[in-house]
Design an enzyme around this catalytic site. Structure first.
Site, PDB file in Angstrom:
ATOM      1  N   VAL A  12       0.835  -1.208   0.000  1.00  0.00           N
ATOM      2  CA  VAL A  12       0.000   0.000   0.000  1.00  0.00           C
ATOM      3  C   VAL A  12       0.871   1.259   0.000  1.00  0.00           C
ATOM      4  O   VAL A  12       0.652   2.186  -0.805  1.00  0.00           O
ATOM      5  CB  VAL A  12      -0.958   0.011   1.228  1.00  0.00           C
ATOM      6  N   ARG A  43      11.247  -1.114   7.452  1.00  0.00           N
ATOM      7  CA  ARG A  43      12.042  -1.967   8.331  1.00  0.00           C
ATOM      8  C   ARG A  43      13.469  -2.113   7.813  1.00  0.00           C
ATOM      9  O   ARG A  43      14.413  -2.119   8.562  1.00  0.00           O
ATOM     10  CB  ARG A  43      11.383  -3.344   8.440  1.00  0.00           C
ATOM     11  N   GLU A 127     -10.455   5.504   5.457  1.00  0.00           N
ATOM     12  CA  GLU A 127     -11.276   4.954   4.364  1.00  0.00           C
ATOM     13  C   GLU A 127     -10.725   3.625   3.839  1.00  0.00           C
ATOM     14  O   GLU A 127     -11.473   2.708   3.504  1.00  0.00           O
ATOM     15  CB  GLU A 127     -11.350   5.977   3.219  1.00  0.00           C
ATOM     16  N   GLU A 188      -2.865 -10.534   4.021  1.00  0.00           N
ATOM     17  CA  GLU A 188      -2.191  -9.923   5.172  1.00  0.00           C
ATOM     18  C   GLU A 188      -0.846 -10.627   5.366  1.00  0.00           C
ATOM     19  O   GLU A 188      -0.626 -11.710   4.832  1.00  0.00           O
ATOM     20  CB  GLU A 188      -3.054 -10.089   6.429  1.00  0.00           C
ATOM     21  N   LYS A 203     -13.202  -5.550   9.774  1.00  0.00           N
ATOM     22  CA  LYS A 203     -13.878  -4.613   8.863  1.00  0.00           C
ATOM     23  C   LYS A 203     -15.359  -4.489   9.208  1.00  0.00           C
ATOM     24  O   LYS A 203     -15.935  -3.402   9.168  1.00  0.00           O
ATOM     25  CB  LYS A 203     -13.697  -5.075   7.419  1.00  0.00           C
TER      26      LYS A 203
HETATM   27  P1  NAP Z   1       3.331  -4.721   3.662  1.00  0.00           P
HETATM   28  O1  NAP Z   1       3.414  -4.876   2.196  1.00  0.00           O
HETATM   29  O2  NAP Z   1       3.799  -5.834   4.529  1.00  0.00           O
HETATM   30  O3  NAP Z   1       4.108  -3.382   4.072  1.00  0.00           O
HETATM   31  C1  NAP Z   1       4.388  -3.038   5.397  1.00  0.00           C
HETATM   32  C2  NAP Z   1       5.410  -1.922   5.379  1.00  0.00           C
HETATM   33  O4  NAP Z   1       5.631  -1.468   6.711  1.00  0.00           O
HETATM   34  C3  NAP Z   1       6.770  -2.336   4.824  1.00  0.00           C
HETATM   35  O5  NAP Z   1       7.313  -1.313   4.045  1.00  0.00           O
HETATM   36  C4  NAP Z   1       7.612  -2.562   6.093  1.00  0.00           C
HETATM   37  O6  NAP Z   1       8.995  -2.317   5.864  1.00  0.00           O
HETATM   38  C5  NAP Z   1       7.030  -1.502   7.003  1.00  0.00           C
HETATM   39  N1  NAP Z   1       7.159  -1.806   8.428  1.00  0.00           N
HETATM   40  C6  NAP Z   1       6.562  -2.795   9.112  1.00  0.00           C
HETATM   41  N2  NAP Z   1       6.894  -2.741  10.411  1.00  0.00           N
HETATM   42  C7  NAP Z   1       7.729  -1.683  10.544  1.00  0.00           C
HETATM   43  C8  NAP Z   1       8.419  -1.101  11.648  1.00  0.00           C
HETATM   44  N3  NAP Z   1       8.317  -1.596  12.891  1.00  0.00           N
HETATM   45  N4  NAP Z   1       9.184   0.002  11.411  1.00  0.00           N
HETATM   46  C9  NAP Z   1       9.287   0.523  10.178  1.00  0.00           C
HETATM   47  N5  NAP Z   1       8.628   0.027   9.109  1.00  0.00           N
HETATM   48  C10 NAP Z   1       7.876  -1.076   9.283  1.00  0.00           C
HETATM   49  O7  NAP Z   1       1.822  -4.413   4.121  1.00  0.00           O
HETATM   50  P2  NAP Z   1       0.641  -3.817   3.214  1.00  0.00           P
HETATM   51  O8  NAP Z   1      -0.012  -4.931   2.468  1.00  0.00           O
HETATM   52  O9  NAP Z   1       1.094  -2.623   2.487  1.00  0.00           O
HETATM   53  O10 NAP Z   1      -0.407  -3.408   4.356  1.00  0.00           O
HETATM   54  C11 NAP Z   1      -0.201  -2.274   5.161  1.00  0.00           C
HETATM   55  C12 NAP Z   1      -1.467  -1.970   5.949  1.00  0.00           C
HETATM   56  O11 NAP Z   1      -2.541  -1.735   5.051  1.00  0.00           O
HETATM   57  C13 NAP Z   1      -1.944  -3.101   6.867  1.00  0.00           C
HETATM   58  O12 NAP Z   1      -2.567  -2.551   8.005  1.00  0.00           O
HETATM   59  C14 NAP Z   1      -3.006  -3.809   6.014  1.00  0.00           C
HETATM   60  O13 NAP Z   1      -3.964  -4.496   6.780  1.00  0.00           O
HETATM   61  C15 NAP Z   1      -3.607  -2.615   5.320  1.00  0.00           C
HETATM   62  N6  NAP Z   1      -4.277  -2.919   4.050  1.00  0.00           N
HETATM   63  C16 NAP Z   1      -3.624  -3.652   3.106  1.00  0.00           C
HETATM   64  C17 NAP Z   1      -4.249  -3.906   1.899  1.00  0.00           C
HETATM   65  C18 NAP Z   1      -3.597  -4.712   0.814  1.00  0.00           C
HETATM   66  O14 NAP Z   1      -4.267  -5.011  -0.171  1.00  0.00           O
HETATM   67  N7  NAP Z   1      -2.346  -5.073   0.943  1.00  0.00           N
HETATM   68  C19 NAP Z   1      -5.543  -3.403   1.662  1.00  0.00           C
HETATM   69  C20 NAP Z   1      -6.171  -2.627   2.667  1.00  0.00           C
HETATM   70  C21 NAP Z   1      -5.531  -2.397   3.856  1.00  0.00           C
HETATM   71  P3  NAP Z   1       9.837  -3.219   4.815  1.00  0.00           P
HETATM   72  O15 NAP Z   1       9.341  -2.836   3.459  1.00  0.00           O
HETATM   73  O16 NAP Z   1      11.256  -2.802   5.020  1.00  0.00           O
HETATM   74  O17 NAP Z   1       9.552  -4.641   5.182  1.00  0.00           O
HETATM   75  N1  HSE Z   2      -5.956  -8.812   3.163  1.00  0.00           N
HETATM   76  C1  HSE Z   2      -7.030  -7.927   2.902  1.00  0.00           C
HETATM   77  C2  HSE Z   2      -7.979  -8.568   1.923  1.00  0.00           C
HETATM   78  C3  HSE Z   2      -6.506  -6.634   2.349  1.00  0.00           C
HETATM   79  O1  HSE Z   2      -7.618  -9.559   1.297  1.00  0.00           O
HETATM   80  O2  HSE Z   2      -9.102  -8.087   1.780  1.00  0.00           O
HETATM   81  C4  HSE Z   2      -7.561  -5.592   2.205  1.00  0.00           C
HETATM   82  O3  HSE Z   2      -7.971  -5.121   3.438  1.00  0.00           O
END
Ligand code: NAP
Ligand code: HSE
Length: 428
Positions: A12, A43, A127, A188, A203
């Site tokens: 994201v 990270r 949102e 996730e 959600k």
């Molecule tokens: P992701 O791809 O795993 O990205 C997480 C990011 O946070 C990475 O850049 C990671 O660093 C960084 N991070 C994690 N812990 C950290 C820490 N302690 N200090 C500094 N940086 C840290 O996750 P994502 O899929 O983007 O999801 C992010 C959020 O959005 C979550 O809450 C998820 O539930 C929500 N969300 C995701 C989606 C989806 O479709 N993916 C949809 C809606 C909502 P690194 O890159 O170095 O590992």
């Molecule tokens: N893991 C979640 C999904 C991301 O599959 O719907 C969106 O919140």
């Protein structure tokens, strides 16, 4: 310039950073004020990134973003409860505005954080936390503020809908489909959050809180995952004219809220049965407006990033005009939650049975004993392979659970192979 700091730059975060950099001029024009990126916390600095941003803006210390005096808007897209919660709280206390996509956090600690935002006079927008790119929080909070919403129902997890679609249409195995969802950035970090229904429950808690004006948390949602669904269940559902979906349903019954996430069979003729792939759909029913359906991509960087950037633009406009977004006081009112055993349901039940006289009578008497009426029954296979597929009429959840318990204790029943709710029929 309104400066935005990012906590996280994964699926994201990188979509958000890319949009803020590439479309800066256009967004600035739309917001009425220039929007720039200040700091980004990740990270690992060694990972290769899809966005090209000056090296001095990156840090591995998320507190640097929150404490940066130039940053007015903190965007939390790192996930998890801690340190995300502490960081958001600290940002709000410093008078910064916050955007988050974190449903786990907003479902359980959102009330506390919204109170902090009110106290500080800043915005906390989320949102993207529900249904990815679908605008649903803002319509519930603003456009439907004049209505009385009594039901919110939908498919709110992209990963599980993607898996079920692949299993249903292409005969993929559960593991293959999950791996593809993970590769596409839908799941996730711990995919059991998707598969076991925790993500959808979070959600639904957020949606219910806003729709019913009361503070519903994840623990208030009755939850069942979809990990046990087999190719055989999907085939059987198709034979009966149904599609299996992981369904989230919240209803207002009097002053009580009944909310549940579970796999369910829906008639193939229902619009929700046609929601495929990573798409989500949310049905909202209100006394004035009637039925509404919101449809769109529920996961992935592009759709979710779009929702996050929308919140950033809203905050930038607010800063420029000296106003605040609509908060809503729902988090101050505790919710009254209905006992899940009293909910009414229909069930699809598959039993492995002995193939001999009197078996059907013994099974029927257990259903009758608990006041659960059988709508249809079909035998498949013979002798060692004999299977009964039953569908019940509407009865309480508690009566169904008691029936299942007694059925597996019968000598003639070898196993309860499957059970699943049937919803969206004439009986509810
Ligand atoms: P992701 O791809 O795993 O990205 C997480 C990011 O946070 C990475 O850049 C990671 O660093 C960084 N991070 C994690 N812990 C950290 C820490 N302690 N200090 C500094 N940086 C840290 O996750 P994502 O899929 O983007 O999801 C992010 C959020 O959005 C979550 O809450 C998820 O539930 C929500 N969300 C995701 C989606 C989806 O479709 N993916 C949809 C809606 C909502 P690194 O890159 O170095 O590992
Ligand atoms: N893991 C979640 C999904 C991301 O599959 O719907 C969106 O919140």
């Amino acid at each position: 310039v309104i400066r935005v700091g990012l906590l996280g730059c994964g699926t994201v975060g990188s979509a958000v950073a890319d949009t803020l950099v590439r479309r800066r001029a256009e967004l600035g024009e739309r917001a009425g004020v220039d929007i720039g990126l200040s700091r980004i916390a990740v990270r690992s600095l060694a990972k290769s990134r899809s966005v090209s941003i000056a090296a001095h803006k990156w840090t591995t210390d998320p507190w640097e973003v929150v404490q940066d005096p130039d940053t007015q808007v903190v965007v939390e897209v790192m996930g998890g409860l801690e340190p995300a919660c502490d960081l958001i709280r600290a940002a709000l206390r410093r008078g910064k505005h916050v955007v988050t996509a974190n449903k786990e956090l907003m479902a359980d600690l959102g009330g506390e954080l919204l109170a902090e935002a009110d106290e500080a006079g800043t915005d906390l927008l989320f949102e993207a936390s529900v249904a990815g790119g679908i605008p649903i929080i803002r319509p519930l909070k603003e456009s439907l503020a004049g209505d009385r919403i009594f039901r919110v129902m939908g498919i709110v997890n992209g990963t599980t809908n993607f898996i079920l679609t692949r299993m249903s249409e292409e005969g993929c195995s559960f593991a293959e489909a999950l791996e593809e969802a993970r590769r596409l950035g839908y799941s996730e970090l711990d995919p059991s959050a998707d598969v076991e229904g925790f993500d959808a429950a979070a959600k639904l808690a957020i949606l219910s809180s806003i729709a019913f004006d009361a503070r519903v948390v994840s623990g208030d949602i009755t939850r069942e995952g979809m990990g046990h669904i087999t190719a055989e269940d999907i085939r059987s559902a198709h034979d009966l004219g149904y599609e299996i979906k992981l369904l989230a349903v919240a209803e207002l019954e009097g002053e009580e809220i009944a909310a549940r996430v579970s796999p369910a069979m829906r008639p193939q003729t229902h619009p929700l049965a046609a929601v495929r792939d990573v798409f989500n759909a949310v049905f909202v029913e209100g006394t004035g407006v009637g039925e509404l359906m919101f449809l769109g991509r529920g996961a992935g960087g592009g759709p979710t990033g779009s929702a996050v950037v929308g919140d950033i633009v809203e905050i930038a406009r607010n800063i420029a005009s000296g106003s605040r977004s609509v908060g809503g006081g729902w988090y101050r009112r505790p919710a009254s939650i209905k006992n899940p055993d009293d909910a009414v349901a229909r069930y699809y039940v598959v039993l492995s049975v002995l193939d001999q006289p009197g078996v059907l009578a013994a099974i029927a008497s257990v259903f009758a004993h608990h006041g659960v009426s059988i709508a249809s029954v079909r035998q498949e296979g013979r002798r060692e392979e004999a299977t009964l597929v039953l569908i019940t009429h509407a009865a309480s959840e508690g009566a169904h659970v008691a029936t299942f318990k007694d059925l597996v204790a019968l000598d003639v029943v070898k196993s309860l192979r499957s059970k699943m709710r049937v919803v969206g029929t004439d009986e509810g």
